[in-house]
Design a protein around this motif. Structure first.
Motif: not given
Length: 175
Positions: A145-150
């Motif tokens: 989820x963090x990667x997708x937001x980044x």
């Protein structure tokens, strides 16, 4: 004809994937070349000529990369040969499948059961492997989820060099 720097890059990728993941060097070289070649989709014969490899070596490498969801074959109407290119979904982060780590944990617990009566120092490596696998299985969904937001912030700022590609936003559970 490929440029020398493209072939050097393909060789570097081939060596890395061979060393890090146990890929046959040709599969890594093919992956590297597909990342930089123009046009981005090429026939088996074109790839063999560019990489100075036999048709069978390229075909085997394509099959391996297809199995990992990194390459795909397409054929336009009226063409007689498949074209090989990167799978658009391959731009998804690999190894973010927490189920793999859950399976690792179960496997290591099976080994621990075999050592039920063993001294603690004999059990310690497997206990640590279980703990690591459980930790990764728990953390990976949040990291994804963090990667997708980044990634979305990079794309919005124009720094990623790519727009949204079809099928790219859905997470893929691939190796």
């Amino acid at each position: 004809m490929p440029q020398d720097d493209q072939l050097i890059f393909a060789d570097h990728v081939g060596r890395f994937y061979a060393r890090q993941y146990g890929f046959p060097p040709m599969a890594g070289r093919l992956l590297g070349y597909l990342l930089v070649c123009d046009p981005p989709q090429q026939t088996i014969d074109e790839l063999g000529q560019a990489l100075l490899a036999s048709r069978s070596a390229v075909t085997g490498a394509v099959k391996l990369l297809e199995g990992y969801g990194m390459a795909q074959r397409t054929r336009a109407a009226g063409e007689r040969s498949d074209r090989v290119g990167l799978d658009p979904a391959s731009r998804q982060p690999q190894n973010f499948d927490s189920a793999v780590h859950e399976e690792h944990a179960a496997l290591f617990r099976e080994g621990l059961a075999l050592l039920a009566d063993a001294p603690p120092e004999r059990r310690a490596p497997l206990e640590e492997m279980v703990a690591l696998a459980e930790f990764l299985a728990g953390r990976l969904p949040e990291l994804l989820r963090e990667w997708h937001a980044h990634r979305d912030r990079l794309r919005a700022s124009g720094r990623s060099g790519q727009g949204t590609h079809q099928g790219e936003d859905a997470p893929h559970d691939r190796r």
